[in-house]
Design a protein around this motif. Structure first.
Motif, mmCIF file in Angstrom:
data_model
loop_
_atom_site.group_PDB
_atom_site.id
_atom_site.type_symbol
_atom_site.label_atom_id
_atom_site.label_comp_id
_atom_site.label_asym_id
_atom_site.label_seq_id
_atom_site.Cartn_x
_atom_site.Cartn_y
_atom_site.Cartn_z
ATOM 1 N N ALA A 80 0.700 -1.276 -0.068
ATOM 2 C CA ALA A 80 0.028 -0.124 0.163
ATOM 3 C C ALA A 80 0.963 1.433 -0.020
ATOM 4 N N ASN A 81 0.438 2.361 -0.859
ATOM 5 C CA ASN A 81 1.132 3.445 -0.774
ATOM 6 C C ASN A 81 0.278 4.641 -0.269
ATOM 7 N N LEU A 82 0.631 4.975 1.044
ATOM 8 C CA LEU A 82 0.135 6.051 1.704
ATOM 9 C C LEU A 82 0.667 7.307 1.458
ATOM 10 N N GLY A 83 1.353 7.389 0.563
ATOM 11 C CA GLY A 83 2.170 8.840 0.122
ATOM 12 C C GLY A 83 1.435 9.566 -0.753
ATOM 13 N N THR A 84 2.105 10.580 -1.558
ATOM 14 C CA THR A 84 1.474 11.479 -2.553
ATOM 15 C C THR A 84 1.982 11.437 -3.832
ATOM 16 N N GLU A 85 3.301 10.302 -4.048
ATOM 17 C CA GLU A 85 3.736 10.336 -5.095
ATOM 18 C C GLU A 85 3.681 8.659 -5.403
ATOM 19 N N PRO A 86 3.898 8.402 -6.853
ATOM 20 C CA PRO A 86 3.705 7.049 -7.301
ATOM 21 C C PRO A 86 5.252 6.152 -6.786
ATOM 22 N N THR A 87 4.903 5.004 -6.357
ATOM 23 C CA THR A 87 6.055 4.268 -5.786
ATOM 24 C C THR A 87 6.261 2.965 -6.488
ATOM 25 N N ARG A 88 7.454 2.684 -6.839
ATOM 26 C CA ARG A 88 7.963 1.475 -7.744
ATOM 27 C C ARG A 88 8.343 0.540 -6.900
ATOM 28 N N VAL A 89 7.644 -0.867 -7.127
ATOM 29 C CA VAL A 89 8.071 -1.811 -6.279
ATOM 30 C C VAL A 89 8.923 -3.060 -7.170
ATOM 31 N N GLU A 90 9.889 -3.439 -6.909
ATOM 32 C CA GLU A 90 10.703 -4.450 -7.251
ATOM 33 C C GLU A 90 10.516 -5.895 -6.622
ATOM 34 N N SER A 91 9.726 -6.808 -6.903
ATOM 35 C CA SER A 91 9.472 -7.888 -6.072
ATOM 36 C C SER A 91 9.590 -9.214 -6.629
ATOM 37 N N GLY A 92 9.535 -9.341 -8.185
ATOM 38 C CA GLY A 92 9.554 -10.429 -8.781
ATOM 39 C C GLY A 92 8.197 -11.104 -8.754
ATOM 40 N N LEU A 93 7.178 -10.615 -8.031
ATOM 41 C CA LEU A 93 5.960 -11.293 -8.021
ATOM 42 C C LEU A 93 4.981 -10.516 -9.136
ATOM 43 N N HIS A 94 3.858 -11.105 -9.322
ATOM 44 C CA HIS A 94 2.930 -10.653 -10.382
ATOM 45 C C HIS A 94 1.561 -10.092 -9.536
ATOM 46 N N ILE A 95 0.956 -9.117 -10.354
ATOM 47 C CA ILE A 95 -0.148 -8.363 -9.701
ATOM 48 C C ILE A 95 -1.350 -9.636 -9.927
ATOM 49 N N VAL A 96 -1.866 -9.747 -8.566
ATOM 50 C CA VAL A 96 -2.941 -10.793 -8.417
ATOM 51 C C VAL A 96 -4.462 -9.722 -8.373
ATOM 52 N N ALA A 97 -4.231 -8.603 -7.663
ATOM 53 C CA ALA A 97 -5.180 -7.711 -7.602
ATOM 54 C C ALA A 97 -4.599 -6.211 -7.341
ATOM 55 N N ALA A 98 -5.456 -5.152 -7.927
ATOM 56 C CA ALA A 98 -4.868 -4.155 -7.939
ATOM 57 C C ALA A 98 -5.971 -2.845 -7.887
ATOM 58 N N PHE A 99 -5.667 -1.672 -6.882
ATOM 59 C CA PHE A 99 -6.593 -0.771 -6.964
ATOM 60 C C PHE A 99 -5.483 0.386 -6.992
ATOM 61 N N GLU A 100 -5.741 1.152 -8.032
ATOM 62 C CA GLU A 100 -4.607 2.171 -8.463
ATOM 63 C C GLU A 100 -3.433 1.840 -8.625
ATOM 64 N N ALA A 101 -2.799 0.848 -9.087
ATOM 65 C CA ALA A 101 -1.628 0.206 -9.153
ATOM 66 C C ALA A 101 -1.599 -0.560 -10.309
ATOM 67 N N SER A 102 -0.335 -0.678 -11.159
ATOM 68 C CA SER A 102 -0.260 -1.294 -12.333
ATOM 69 C C SER A 102 1.246 -1.896 -12.536
ATOM 70 N N MET A 103 1.486 -2.385 -13.751
ATOM 71 C CA MET A 103 2.776 -3.028 -13.868
ATOM 72 C C MET A 103 3.563 -2.215 -15.140
ATOM 73 N N ASP A 104 4.802 -1.811 -14.716
ATOM 74 C CA ASP A 104 5.260 -1.001 -15.829
ATOM 75 C C ASP A 104 6.135 -1.827 -17.081
#
Length: 585
Positions: free
Chosen positions: A537-561
């Motif tokens: 979860a991003n509680l801030g005011t700027e987009p955050t990039r996450v490197e995890s090696g995992l894939h999106i299962v479900a998202a709300f205001e998030a995507s894969m670049d």
């Protein structure tokens, strides 16, 4: 045409000479037994009105009345609980491990405010993925509208909701849709108006006190029958109304100095009935003590816990509320601690023997995560208490963005605890839910209205507080079901539905172990690890990039670049998992 006979019985040790049955126009003397029960067999059909008169006193309703058509001050009415033709013979109940709870208030759940009208919304709950519908108290109380915590006829279903037959129809309809039903019951006190139990016997004691006055007599002289009164009430809901669970209000106010606590006795008899009925029967406690013994097994020789099946965990609510809103007033102050969010990811009690500034003392006891699973603790983002006891009844949807509502939903519905929603939460309902009453005692009504305003005046909210006695305070709290189709509400509803589906489909996200997960916070980025899955979860005011090696299962205001990293927008949240799980679900 034959006339039925009915055996009228009442426990009345307070009677010095006589107890009279007032049935129709007749006044019939009753016979006293050795155990201070009075009884009489008389011709009477379902619907017959009756009352009891102790010595030369006034007519009073039956303490075990099943119906009060004219309210708590009127005569009782006979009810045949065996008249309903049940259709749930194949119902096998709701195991606690599978429960997703949904708390609702019958009077404001629909515009009509009845149990029968609520049946029309059960399909919505089944489609959402709810498994256990929790009804706020339905015991008869003065007036027609209220929260129900001032009930005075514990066996009678409030007439404005439809009475006993309507509750049976509701439960039957819920079971037909795969939904269990939990009822909120209040055994720690009765309301201040219409309570005639002391006329009959020592149901209360001045040896103990509660925030509502004298305590229920659970450990004094004649307390055996008082305990039996409450246990019989609980077993009636399970047996005659086919309920699946009871939520026990404020059990910390059930003061009992006997060797076998009332709650332990209640749990034992509930478990015995569960074996007879061959389905789970759950007791869910509200407790302010932060004591895991509430839900640990009774143990050999009665040396363990109380044996209840689950309890509310308000510390988790408080932690999430502070995280999402930033509010730190009153009891929220301690939960501004940065460690609160990481600690409550692995234990339901932030206060587990630690200092509570609100109480000005140490509070709680640790939970043994190796022996006590997380599903024994019911967690929430909103409840009737946490919404309705705010000055104006504002919901979380009035305090934060839709994105933060989505973050809260993700934290709750992927947690090791049993999740509970408050009605309308799933679409971010725009209606407030305020405190409302309909006291028929004018002096009490005036005192409640004045006291409510004074309570919040010191915080500068006095002029904003709606009058509890005003009919509009309740009508303004009724859900607006049509708004579910509006884009913002529909998106949140879809998110809740997807999270509940994932909780059921992905074992990591429903794992009740308190030792297998953890939470980490790095500035405005919160990551909760649930087995091989992450909730970010991003509680801030700027987009955050996450490197995890995992894939999106479900998202709300998030995507894969394009580079394969996940970008979480401000107030966005994402559930990540291995590709194999992603493809499977």
């Amino acid at each position: 045409m034959s006339t039925r006979t009915h055996t009228f019985r009442v426990w009345a040790p307070a009677a010095e000479q006589t107890v009279t049955l007032c049935l129709g126009d007749d006044a019939l003397p009753m016979t006293r037994t050795d155990d201070d029960w009075w009884q009489l067999e008389a011709p009477a059909e379902p619907g017959a009105r009756y009352a009891f008169r102790v010595d030369d006193g006034e007519e009073r309703p039956d303490p075990r009345s099943l119906s009060q058509p004219d309210g708590p001050d009127g005569r009782s009415a006979l009810v045949d609980l065996g008249a309903h033709q049940w259709s749930d013979d194949d119902w096998r109940g709701v195991p606690l491990a599978d429960a997703v709870v949904y708390e609702l208030h019958i009077g404001t759940f629909t515009e009509q405010g009845t149990l029968d009208s609520a049946i029309g919304r059960l399909d919505h709950l089944a489609d959402l993925g709810v498994t256990l519908v929790e009804l706020m108290p339905v015991a008869t109380f003065p007036g027609t509208r209220g929260w129900g915590y001032d009930g005075v006829d514990l066996f009678a279903v409030h007439e404005a909701y439809g009475g006993a037959a309507a509750l049976q129809r509701f439960v039957d309809a819920a079971h037909a849709r795969g939904l269990g039903v939990c009822l909120d019951v209040v055994y720690n006190h009765l309301g201040p108006s219409g309570n005639y139990l002391p006329v009959f016997g020592p149901y209360f004691t001045d040896a103990h006190h509660t925030p509502w006055g004298w305590a229920v007599n659970l450990d004094g002289p004649s307390s055996d029958e008082v305990r039996r009164y409450l246990i019989d009430n609980a077993l009636m809901w399970f047996r005659d109304f086919h309920l699946d669970a009871l939520r026990l209000d404020a059990v910390h106010a059930l003061i009992d100095d006997r060797a076998v606590h009332f709650l332990e006795q209640l749990a034992a008899q509930t478990d015995s009935l569960s074996e007879v009925l061959d389905r789970p029967l759950l007791l869910i406690a509200e407790s302010d003590r932060n004591d895991p013994k509430t839900v640990t097994d009774r143990g050999v020789g009665g040396t363990g816990g109380l044996g209840l099946h689950a309890q509310w965990a308000d510390d988790v609510h408080h932690t999430w509320h502070v995280l999402l809103t930033g509010e730190t007033q009153g009891y929220y102050a301690d939960f501004a601690d940065p460690e609160a969010i990481t600690k409550t990811a692995r234990t339901p009690f932030f206060h587990d023997g630690t200092w509570s500034s609100f109480r000005d003392r140490e509070h709680g006891r640790p939970v043994d995560g190796d022996t006590t699973p997380g599903d024994r603790f019911v967690v929430s983002l909103q409840t009737h208490d946490q919404v309705g006891n705010r000055a104006t009844g504002d919901r979380l949807s009035h305090l934060v963005s839709p994105g933060r509502l989505a973050i809260g939903a993700a934290l709750m519905l992927t947690s090791p605890y049993t999740p509970m929603l408050f009605m309308g939460e799933e679409w971010g309902a725009s209606t407030k839910w305020a405190y409302f009453t309909d006291h028929t005692d004018s002096a009490l009504a005036q005192a409640v209205s004045k006291g409510r305003r004074a309570e919040f005046a010191e915080h500068g909210w006095g002029d904003e507080v709606p009058d509890p006695q005003a009919a509009s305070t309740m009508t303004d709290s009724v859900l607006r079901w049509e708004e579910r189709d509006e884009p913002v509400h529909a998106a949140l509803l879809a998110w809740y539905r997807e999270l509940i589906r994932l909780r059921r489909a992905v074992s990591d996200l429903r794992d009740p172990s308190l030792t297998s997960g953890r939470a980490e916070r790095d500035g405005d980025l919160l990551t909760v690890h649930r087995g091989a899955h992450w909730v970010v979860a991003n509680l801030g005011t700027e987009p955050t990039r996450v490197e995890s090696g995992l894939h999106i299962v479900a998202a709300f205001e998030a995507s894969m670049d394009a580079g394969g990293a996940v970008v979480v927008d401000p107030d966005g949240v994402v559930v990540l998992g291995p590709r194999s799980d992603h493809e499977r679900i």
